[in-house]
Design a protein around this motif. Sequence first.
Motif, PDB file in Angstrom:
ATOM      1  N   TYR A  90      88.079  57.064  38.140  1.00  0.00           N
ATOM      2  CA  TYR A  90      88.205  57.690  39.540  1.00  0.00           C
ATOM      3  C   TYR A  90      89.312  58.466  39.395  1.00  0.00           C
ATOM      4  O   TYR A  90      90.594  57.934  39.545  1.00  0.00           O
ATOM      5  N   LEU A  91      89.132  59.857  39.834  1.00  0.00           N
ATOM      6  CA  LEU A  91      90.294  60.708  39.726  1.00  0.00           C
ATOM      7  C   LEU A  91      90.377  61.284  41.270  1.00  0.00           C
ATOM      8  O   LEU A  91      89.639  61.810  41.844  1.00  0.00           O
ATOM      9  N   ILE A  92      91.832  61.213  41.870  1.00  0.00           N
ATOM     10  CA  ILE A  92      92.162  61.240  43.150  1.00  0.00           C
ATOM     11  C   ILE A  92      92.981  62.569  43.097  1.00  0.00           C
ATOM     12  O   ILE A  92      94.331  62.298  42.647  1.00  0.00           O
ATOM     13  N   ALA A  93      92.594  63.591  43.834  1.00  0.00           N
ATOM     14  CA  ALA A  93      93.812  64.654  43.928  1.00  0.00           C
ATOM     15  C   ALA A  93      94.056  64.592  45.477  1.00  0.00           C
ATOM     16  O   ALA A  93      93.454  65.047  46.610  1.00  0.00           O
ATOM     17  N   ASP A  94      95.274  63.973  45.850  1.00  0.00           N
ATOM     18  CA  ASP A  94      95.617  63.481  47.139  1.00  0.00           C
ATOM     19  C   ASP A  94      95.732  64.662  48.245  1.00  0.00           C
ATOM     20  O   ASP A  94      96.415  65.619  47.880  1.00  0.00           O
ATOM     21  N   GLY A  95      95.060  64.586  49.214  1.00  0.00           N
ATOM     22  CA  GLY A  95      95.216  65.865  50.075  1.00  0.00           C
ATOM     23  C   GLY A  95      94.415  67.161  49.875  1.00  0.00           C
ATOM     24  O   GLY A  95      94.862  68.360  50.438  1.00  0.00           O
ATOM     25  N   MET A  96      93.620  67.238  48.621  1.00  0.00           N
ATOM     26  CA  MET A  96      93.025  68.460  48.044  1.00  0.00           C
ATOM     27  C   MET A  96      92.101  69.189  48.987  1.00  0.00           C
ATOM     28  O   MET A  96      92.310  70.223  49.196  1.00  0.00           O
ATOM     29  N   GLY A  97      91.532  68.519  49.940  1.00  0.00           N
ATOM     30  CA  GLY A  97      90.676  69.084  50.933  1.00  0.00           C
ATOM     31  C   GLY A  97      91.619  69.745  51.924  1.00  0.00           C
ATOM     32  O   GLY A  97      92.795  69.811  52.237  1.00  0.00           O
ATOM     33  N   PHE A 157      87.922  50.164  34.298  1.00  0.00           N
ATOM     34  CA  PHE A 157      88.027  51.212  35.594  1.00  0.00           C
ATOM     35  C   PHE A 157      89.576  51.400  35.741  1.00  0.00           C
ATOM     36  O   PHE A 157      90.230  50.573  35.569  1.00  0.00           O
ATOM     37  N   VAL A 158      89.605  52.781  36.087  1.00  0.00           N
ATOM     38  CA  VAL A 158      91.064  53.408  36.011  1.00  0.00           C
ATOM     39  C   VAL A 158      91.040  54.170  37.289  1.00  0.00           C
ATOM     40  O   VAL A 158      90.168  55.031  37.480  1.00  0.00           O
ATOM     41  N   LEU A 166      91.025  64.305  29.960  1.00  0.00           N
ATOM     42  CA  LEU A 166      90.340  62.992  30.006  1.00  0.00           C
ATOM     43  C   LEU A 166      89.044  63.217  29.723  1.00  0.00           C
ATOM     44  O   LEU A 166      88.396  62.504  28.752  1.00  0.00           O
ATOM     45  N   ARG A 167      88.415  64.497  30.167  1.00  0.00           N
ATOM     46  CA  ARG A 167      87.022  64.584  29.700  1.00  0.00           C
ATOM     47  C   ARG A 167      86.835  65.001  28.000  1.00  0.00           C
ATOM     48  O   ARG A 167      85.728  64.563  27.505  1.00  0.00           O
ATOM     49  N   GLU A 168      87.823  65.757  27.407  1.00  0.00           N
ATOM     50  CA  GLU A 168      87.906  65.870  26.100  1.00  0.00           C
ATOM     51  C   GLU A 168      88.062  64.760  25.256  1.00  0.00           C
ATOM     52  O   GLU A 168      87.306  64.503  24.134  1.00  0.00           O
ATOM     53  N   ALA A 169      88.896  63.997  25.651  1.00  0.00           N
ATOM     54  CA  ALA A 169      89.211  62.699  24.918  1.00  0.00           C
ATOM     55  C   ALA A 169      88.075  61.584  25.027  1.00  0.00           C
ATOM     56  O   ALA A 169      87.771  60.720  24.159  1.00  0.00           O
ATOM     57  N   LEU A 170      87.284  61.553  26.015  1.00  0.00           N
ATOM     58  CA  LEU A 170      86.088  60.751  26.226  1.00  0.00           C
ATOM     59  C   LEU A 170      84.759  61.364  25.993  1.00  0.00           C
ATOM     60  O   LEU A 170      83.664  60.843  26.656  1.00  0.00           O
ATOM     61  N   LYS A 171      84.830  62.436  25.595  1.00  0.00           N
ATOM     62  CA  LYS A 171      83.497  63.188  25.371  1.00  0.00           C
ATOM     63  C   LYS A 171      82.222  62.537  24.581  1.00  0.00           C
ATOM     64  O   LYS A 171      81.164  62.605  25.028  1.00  0.00           O
ATOM     65  N   ASP A 172      82.737  61.592  23.722  1.00  0.00           N
ATOM     66  CA  ASP A 172      81.717  60.939  22.880  1.00  0.00           C
ATOM     67  C   ASP A 172      81.650  59.665  23.324  1.00  0.00           C
ATOM     68  O   ASP A 172      80.904  58.674  22.633  1.00  0.00           O
ATOM     69  N   GLU A 173      82.395  59.089  24.768  1.00  0.00           N
ATOM     70  CA  GLU A 173      82.271  57.777  24.946  1.00  0.00           C
ATOM     71  C   GLU A 173      81.115  57.671  26.084  1.00  0.00           C
ATOM     72  O   GLU A 173      80.607  58.504  26.690  1.00  0.00           O
ATOM     73  N   ASP A 174      80.894  56.391  26.291  1.00  0.00           N
ATOM     74  CA  ASP A 174      80.080  56.020  27.493  1.00  0.00           C
ATOM     75  C   ASP A 174      80.855  55.846  28.887  1.00  0.00           C
ATOM     76  O   ASP A 174      81.344  54.674  29.140  1.00  0.00           O
ATOM     77  N   VAL A 175      80.904  57.059  29.708  1.00  0.00           N
ATOM     78  CA  VAL A 175      81.921  56.974  30.627  1.00  0.00           C
ATOM     79  C   VAL A 175      81.307  57.615  31.937  1.00  0.00           C
ATOM     80  O   VAL A 175      80.265  58.268  31.576  1.00  0.00           O
ATOM     81  N   ALA A 176      81.621  57.018  33.036  1.00  0.00           N
ATOM     82  CA  ALA A 176      81.328  57.757  34.399  1.00  0.00           C
ATOM     83  C   ALA A 176      82.434  58.266  35.203  1.00  0.00           C
ATOM     84  O   ALA A 176      83.845  57.910  34.792  1.00  0.00           O
ATOM     85  N   TRP A 177      82.328  59.165  36.100  1.00  0.00           N
ATOM     86  CA  TRP A 177      83.372  59.745  36.950  1.00  0.00           C
ATOM     87  C   TRP A 177      83.139  59.769  38.400  1.00  0.00           C
ATOM     88  O   TRP A 177      81.825  59.947  38.845  1.00  0.00           O
ATOM     89  N   ILE A 183      82.503  64.037  43.817  1.00  0.00           N
ATOM     90  CA  ILE A 183      81.464  64.120  42.562  1.00  0.00           C
ATOM     91  C   ILE A 183      81.298  62.778  42.182  1.00  0.00           C
ATOM     92  O   ILE A 183      82.262  62.155  41.878  1.00  0.00           O
ATOM     93  N   ILE A 184      80.092  62.462  41.774  1.00  0.00           N
ATOM     94  CA  ILE A 184      79.848  61.406  40.803  1.00  0.00           C
ATOM     95  C   ILE A 184      78.989  61.714  39.522  1.00  0.00           C
ATOM     96  O   ILE A 184      77.997  62.565  39.719  1.00  0.00           O
ATOM     97  N   ASN A 185      79.490  61.680  38.550  1.00  0.00           N
ATOM     98  CA  ASN A 185      78.890  62.157  37.223  1.00  0.00           C
ATOM     99  C   ASN A 185      78.750  60.949  36.255  1.00  0.00           C
ATOM    100  O   ASN A 185      79.744  60.362  35.940  1.00  0.00           O
ATOM    101  N   GLY A 186      77.460  60.872  35.588  1.00  0.00           N
ATOM    102  CA  GLY A 186      77.331  60.140  34.598  1.00  0.00           C
ATOM    103  C   GLY A 186      76.021  59.812  34.137  1.00  0.00           C
ATOM    104  O   GLY A 186      74.922  60.520  34.750  1.00  0.00           O
TER     105      GLY A 186
END
Length: 398
Positions: free
Chosen positions: A5-12, A286-287, A321-332, A355-358
Amino acid sequence: MKLLYLIADGMGGWPLDELQGKTTIEAADTPNMDELARTGMVGRAQTVPEGMAPGSDVANMALLGFDPATYHTGRGPIEAAAQGLVLDPDDLVWRLNLVTVSKLTIDGYMRDYSSGHIATEVSRPIVEELQKRLGNETYTFVPGIQYRHLLVQKNGANTDDAKLFINPPHDITDKPIKLDLRAYSKSPQLWDLLFEAKEVLEDRNLNSSRANSIWPWGQGRPLILPNFEETFGMRGAVISAVDLIKGLGNASGMSVIDVEGATGLLETNYQGKVDAALDFLKDNDFVFVHLEGPDECGHGGNAAEKAEAISRFDARIVAPLREALKDEDVAWIVTCDHFTPIVERTHTTDAVPFIINGPGLEPSGVKAFTEATAEGTGLKLDKGHELLSFALQCLGMK
């Protein structure tokens, strides 16, 4: 499956003439978020309930799955939870900023909510001295980080002080402080403390910073949240430079991971956050990775820096994070907590893009991740605290 769960505070934000009608997300370089959006589900969530102030405390509580209308008591109590303070149920906990005002009078203005982003090694001795000189049976000054500190008022939750509304200082940059001083004046003890602290801060042997006033706000009773793992069935952690995220983590029984060099500013230890997230996920589920930089740039009113902060979030958090986990069973899940539009220099209540991706999700059909593409999908969660549960259901994790 593991969930990031990746949060960019105030991004909008809102379109800007100086960016040729683009928002700062649209002006930023975000190939990783764009790819996650193209292959995932995109929509918006109303993270700030109607009638509540659009603060990071309210919005991040919602993102973690807890209804702010039920559990939120104030900004101060969340940050007290971050420090693990032992409090009585009737204590009133204030967030305490060290600020710069033009003058502490009804015709004064708020010049800087952070006293020039005062460093912790400078601010901590100041707050310790405030406690030494002004602390008493009623008030306790508690040092925190940078400009963010606490004031505990013993048994204050049973007084009219609990009902005072003081503007968050970042909401009134370069604006009058008259209404806030009038609110402070309703509490003789707090009024006296404000001006006694001003005298302490005038001691140049103690204070060589720009801080010339304390600013208590965001008061409330101690925070109590449900246990995150019991609620969502995942062992989780929060990673952030700011105390309010750590407080939400502590209060809900999550692991709180400190990263050396994480500042909450544009210049921060991005790699340290990535490494901490990857290490935690080796044995856990979960992180929640939170980056404060876009929000700080929004408060500063600097469009170029905010766009750069968003670009760095994409390149230095999302990409590795995407590169490190590209072969893992993960969702975003990738989103922000609230908007911090450059023209406002403070938070607004706009529904945030997510975005929800998985595996197994039907893509929404967008080409990029922006405020407009998220709105264009027509998917909106009117209760932002349901975003996490919604994502888990869509991903088959609940």
